[in-house]
Scaffold this motif. Structure first.
Motif, PDB file in Angstrom:
ATOM      1  N   GLN A 678       1.879  59.490  56.774  1.00 31.44           N
ATOM      2  CA  GLN A 678       3.125  59.145  57.451  1.00 31.44           C
ATOM      3  C   GLN A 678       3.785  57.957  56.773  1.00 31.44           C
ATOM      4  O   GLN A 678       4.981  57.960  56.530  1.00 31.44           O
ATOM      5  CB  GLN A 678       2.833  58.793  58.905  1.00 31.44           C
ATOM      6  CG  GLN A 678       3.108  59.964  59.839  1.00 31.44           C
ATOM      7  CD  GLN A 678       2.533  59.714  61.212  1.00 31.44           C
ATOM      8  OE1 GLN A 678       2.136  58.601  61.526  1.00 31.44           O
ATOM      9  NE2 GLN A 678       2.494  60.750  62.013  1.00 31.44           N
ATOM     10  N   GLN A 679       2.936  56.952  56.437  1.00 35.26           N
ATOM     11  CA  GLN A 679       3.469  55.759  55.803  1.00 35.26           C
ATOM     12  C   GLN A 679       4.126  56.118  54.474  1.00 35.26           C
ATOM     13  O   GLN A 679       5.197  55.626  54.148  1.00 35.26           O
ATOM     14  CB  GLN A 679       2.321  54.788  55.556  1.00 35.26           C
ATOM     15  CG  GLN A 679       2.710  53.371  55.817  1.00 35.26           C
ATOM     16  CD  GLN A 679       1.505  52.448  55.669  1.00 35.26           C
ATOM     17  OE1 GLN A 679       0.450  52.859  55.183  1.00 35.26           O
ATOM     18  NE2 GLN A 679       1.677  51.234  56.090  1.00 35.26           N
ATOM     19  N   ALA A 680       3.467  57.003  53.729  1.00 40.50           N
ATOM     20  CA  ALA A 680       4.003  57.405  52.432  1.00 40.50           C
ATOM     21  C   ALA A 680       5.322  58.149  52.594  1.00 40.50           C
ATOM     22  O   ALA A 680       6.218  58.049  51.766  1.00 40.50           O
ATOM     23  CB  ALA A 680       2.988  58.264  51.698  1.00 40.50           C
ATOM     24  N   ALA A 681       5.435  58.893  53.694  1.00 39.12           N
ATOM     25  CA  ALA A 681       6.637  59.695  53.897  1.00 39.12           C
ATOM     26  C   ALA A 681       7.833  58.823  54.281  1.00 39.12           C
ATOM     27  O   ALA A 681       8.983  59.188  54.056  1.00 39.12           O
ATOM     28  CB  ALA A 681       6.379  60.745  54.976  1.00 39.12           C
ATOM     29  N   GLU A 682       7.561  57.642  54.875  1.00 42.70           N
ATOM     30  CA  GLU A 682       8.667  56.806  55.347  1.00 42.70           C
ATOM     31  C   GLU A 682       9.412  56.120  54.204  1.00 42.70           C
ATOM     32  O   GLU A 682       8.874  55.870  53.173  1.00 42.70           O
ATOM     33  CB  GLU A 682       8.124  55.734  56.310  1.00 42.70           C
ATOM     34  CG  GLU A 682       8.029  56.269  57.724  1.00 42.70           C
ATOM     35  CD  GLU A 682       7.136  55.384  58.601  1.00 42.70           C
ATOM     36  OE1 GLU A 682       6.838  54.249  58.220  1.00 42.70           O
ATOM     37  OE2 GLU A 682       6.733  55.886  59.664  1.00 42.70           O
TER      38      GLU A 682
END
Lengths: 682, 214
Positions: A678-682
């Motif tokens: 999720q962090q990478a996607a943000e």
């Protein structure tokens, strides 16, 4: 080859050997902390000092090549001394320095009993200390849910740093600061991102990095050790199962150069708590919609009633991902005795079929063979999730240089760089036409085409397989088609022919509403079974399969039975029993043998030895342990390639089977990995 | 030396200015393809200069992203070299040399001035102007005692002229870099003591023989 004299004994070794390797060749023992055969040379612990004739002071043997030694004055080979008073004094001194800041907490340290520092301090150290000063204090770091840190104990060998950078490929760890203030940590104490992170605890020569779930649980000398085979993925890594009493305490890797070298994935290592939770320890029968405990005879009677009330054509059998060859052989024999040809071991619906030839469903180039590959094409697979240890082998090959890697499928961080060719079947069709990366493959001496299950479980799976086989081409003595399985049982099942017989139904057809009256489910938990059929679930965990069951027969996990597994290469390996199944649970072949008598289709073996005798008589290659039998590729009626993107068959690496889903440690790892995504996607 | 950690308070982001970015690209271009990590120290240095002489976490991450390196590799470098300041150092970061030649020539007086005016080492003064640190030899022993303030050396210090130097810096008045007593570079203080026959008594007028002929 170069001659060198070690302690007066002349040995002939390759010139690029280090002095340490040459000394070992000559039978001299050299202590070391930072040196590791599979990592780059750091030369920072200084424990491996030896005396080299002609050198002004002792040299670090791990970082000194044989070819760098000068010959003697009359042209005699260079001479190394490992047992002189100088060497002893040097080792004493190094050990004293290492111990200046090392705490004296061996009695409360989990590494105690299997600690390199402890052992070498006994062997090469002195018996007291001249240091009265305070010891250095270092804060413990958070580096993930699998590795516990106790950084006061760290001796800065940097094995963990080199492992994460070179083998795992994620470069999670580093050494910040300098001199006395140097500290090993991850970036701002984030959790490591590697699926192989548990290995840093094995590499740590002291008790600084230890397996967190195992903390303060047991001492190494109270454990019974059983050599076995892992079933968490299809690689079949060599493992050692450590047991105290009836309880599996931990799982460690064994060295198998051909398969896992000496690494195992985190799932293999830390699934231990899943072996104890959610276990089925007695038979159950569904009464008025609820599963109620029952005895074995009640459960068998309930099954017999249903089996006798129906016809063979309306009985079917499914085999799951963790079943051993013996279990599947027993179930197949039972179905044959009952007269049914509804069999399937491919619960994910992969289009692989034994009729295509053995070469069409194994990893033909072999895992070790990846190191010879000069072009690798990955189709519909994410090897990092499907088999992290195999991915480490690809990374190893990539780091050697001179290999081109292409990917068709989902973009993912595989820890090495690759050419992204396209998303799915359309790209594969272009490659089949000889364009782009196909030219690289055609020119290569040792091409490898890795096909994941993600590309094979589609409707056009057979066409994808045929296209990949064509791309891999054929070379003299080299078959480049590499099918990467996700289930430990799959190749064994295909070898056994655990697939629909003449007119039989496959897994998809058997699980449709109204398809069957009785369905034997041998641990297949990854598919939905439609209401209607009477389901006999034989498995180990209260997972999806058990929830759908009408009768539950408690079986044994891979540590609780002796069984054959065939890995994705087609290598036959033995898993040994390390402990006993809980409660009333029994070994699966024995359950099927007992059940066969009750349903009136008695199996012709009374012991595992008898079963194996029958098995080897029909399928002789199972008797050749650790051997790989190759086979032809003959894909008939492949059909045409469809359209659409390939996705990896493994969505969540940490939760691929019922044992892993029962593990709290795996659940925590999975949640962390999702957070990172999720962090990478943000 | 002590344990070096990132500052507690960090800015939200860091971007190179367009001029610095051009400079950064020039540095990276010096190295072959795939070896751009070699430029890590110049880049960190430039980032520190741009950011009031200290390196914040976003700058470390920015440099790592530009050079395609894992964050931890850049953090290792930033924490290894003491020339990278990981905490704010005020507008003027004073590195005072306390090694033997400077100490013999009176660096203890300079240290006393700093202690009185700025406060303890590694602490930014209340007005945000100064922070100081005693360092080892900076290689200007002939003009001892000396300090380095940001990029420049200030030499031949005494308690008085150093006090004035700090006053001028704080007030934003222009200051003279180098010797504070007026001598040029590291020429002899006062007058020539050697080679007087060649360079004359005043030490500035060239060979003495030329003078007499003229």
């Amino acid at each position: 080859m170069t001659k060198i004299i070690v302690d007066g004994k002349e040995v002939d070794v390759p010139a690029e050997y280090t002095l340490l390797q040459a000394c070992e060749e000559a039978g001299a023992e050299i202590p070391r902390f930072c040196f590791h055969e599979r990592l780059s040379i750091a030369g920072n612990c200084r424990m491996c000092l030896v005396e080299l004739k002609g050198a002004p002071k002792p040299v670090a043997s791990c970082a000194w090549a044989v070819k760098d030694c000068r010959p003697g004055p009359n042209g005699e080979p260079p001479s190394v001394v490992t047992k002189s008073p100088t060497v002893k004094k040097a080792r004493n001194g190094v050990m004293e320095f290492l111990l200046i800041n090392h705490p004296l907490d061996c009695p409360i340290c989990d590494q105690g009993g299997e600690c390199d520092l402890q052992d070498q301090a006994m062997a090469f150290g002195v018996d007291n200390s001249r240091y009265a000063e305070n010891k250095r204090a270092v804060e413990d770091k958070y580096i993930g849910p699998l590795v516990r840190t106790s950084m006061n104990r760290c001796i800065h060998c940097t094995r963990c740093v080199r492992f994460t950078a070179e083998v795992a490929g994620t470069a999670d760890m580093g050494a910040i600061g300098r001199g006395e203030d140097m500290e090993i940590t991850t970036y701002l104490e984030t959790a490591m991102a590697s699926e192989l992170q548990g290995n840093v605890a094995d590499l740590c020569p002291v008790g600084a990095l230890l397996p967190k779930p195992y903390a303060f649980k047991a001492r190494p000398w109270e454990l019974g050790k059983t050599e076995s085979i892992d079933v968490m993925d299809a690689l079949g890594s060599a493992i050692r199962v450590d047991v105290r009493g009836r309880e599996v305490m931990r799982i460690l890797p064994r060295v198998n150069e051909a398969v896992n070298e000496e690494w195992i994935s985190d799932k293999t290592r830390q699934v231990v708590d899943g072996l104890k939770r959610q276990r089925l320890d007695r038979p159950y029968i569904r009464k008025d919609g609820r599963l109620v405990p029952a005895t074995w005879s009640e459960a068998f009677a309930a099954i017999a009633t249903r089996v006798k009330a129906t016809t063979p054509a309306r009985i079917g059998a499914l085999a799951g991902d963790l079943a051993s060859v013996e279990d599947m052989f027993a179930l197949k024999s039972l179905m044959a005795n009952l007269g049914s040809s509804n069999l399937d071991c491919r619960q994910d619906g992969t289009k692989l079929d034994p009729s295509f030839g053995r070469g069409s469903y194994i990893f033909n180039p072999t895992v070790a063979g990846l190191e010879e590959a000069d072009a690798i094409l990955i189709v519909g697979s994410n090897p990092r999730k499907e088999s992290p240890v195999l991915n480490a082998r690809i990374l190893k090959r990539w780091r050697m240089g001179g290999v081109e890697i292409g990917l068709v499928g989902e973009r993912a961080d595989l820890t090495y760089s690759y050419q992204y060719l396209g998303a799915g079947a359309e790209t594969l069709a272009e490659l089949s036409a000889g364009k782009g990366f196909a030219e690289v493959l055609a020119k290569a001496q040792r091409p490898v085409v890795i096909v994941g299950q993600g590309a094979l479980l589609r409707a056009d799976g057979a066409a994808v397989l045929a296209a990949c086989a064509k791309l891999a081409g054929s070379r003299d003595g080299w078959n480049g088609l590499a099918v990467l399985h996700t289930a430990a049982a799959r190749v064994g099942g295909l070898d056994l022919g655990f697939v629909p017989g003449q007119g039989g139904m496959d897994a998809w057809a058997m699980t449709r509403p109204g398809a069957l009256d009785v369905l034997f489910n041998l641990g297949a938990d990854e598919l939905e079974i439609a209401p209607g059929a009477f389901v006999v679930y034989q498995g180990t965990h209260g997972d999806r399969g058990a929830h759908r069951a009408d009768v539950i027969l408690p079986g044994a996990t891979y540590t609780e039975k002796s069984g054959l597994y065939v890995n994705t290469e087609g290598r036959v390996q033995y898993a040994e029993r390390a402990n006993f199944a809980p409660g009333d649970a029994r070994e699966d072949w024995a359950i099927l043998r007992a059940l066969s008598e009750v349903v009136g289709a008695k199996l012709g073996f009374d012991s595992l030895a008898d079963l194996r005798k029958a098995l080897y008589a029909t399928y002789p290659h199972f008797a050749r342990v650790d051997a790989i039998q190759g086979g032809a590729i003959n894909i008939a009626n492949a059909g045409a390639l469809g359209t659409g993107a390939f996705t990896s068959a493994v969505d969540d690496f940490y939760l691929t089977n019922p044992i892993a889903r029962a593990s709290a440690v795996m659940a925590e790892c999975s949640a962390l990995a999702k957070g990172r995504l999720q962090q990478a996607a943000e | 030396m002590s344990v070096r950690r990132l500052a507690e308070e960090q800015p939200a982001s860091f971007e190179f200015t367009p001029e610095n970015l051009a400079w950064v690209n020039k540095q990276i271009a010096k190295y072959p393809e795939g070896r751009q990590a070699s430029a890590v120290i110049p880049l960190l240095w430039q980032a520190q200069k741009q950011h009031n002489y200290w390196l914040p976490k976003p700058a470390i991450e920015k440099v790592a992203e530009i050079l395609d390196m894992p964050y931890i590799r850049v953090l290792e470098i930033a924490t290894f070299y003491t020339m990278f300041n990981l905490e704010p150092v005020g507008r003027y970061f004073i590195q005072m040399c306390g090694t033997t030649p400077c100490m013999l020539r009176g660096s203890d007086d300079i240290k006393a001035v700093l202690q009185r005016r700025v406060g303890d080492q590694r602490k930014v003064s209340a007005d945000g102007n100064f922070a100081w640190l005693e360092v080892e030899c900076l290689g200007a022993c002939c003009n001892a005692p000396m300090v380095q303030i940001n990029d420049d050396y200030y030499e031949d210090l005494s308690a008085e002229n150093f006090e004035k130097l700090l006053d001028d810096l704080a007030a934003g008045r222009p200051v003279k870099v180098g010797s504070q007593t007026g001598r040029r570079t590291s020429e002899p203080a006062g007058k020539l003591t050697t080679l007087t026959s060649l360079y004359g008594e005043d030490g500035r007028s060239g060979p003495a023989s030329d003078k007499t002929q003229a």
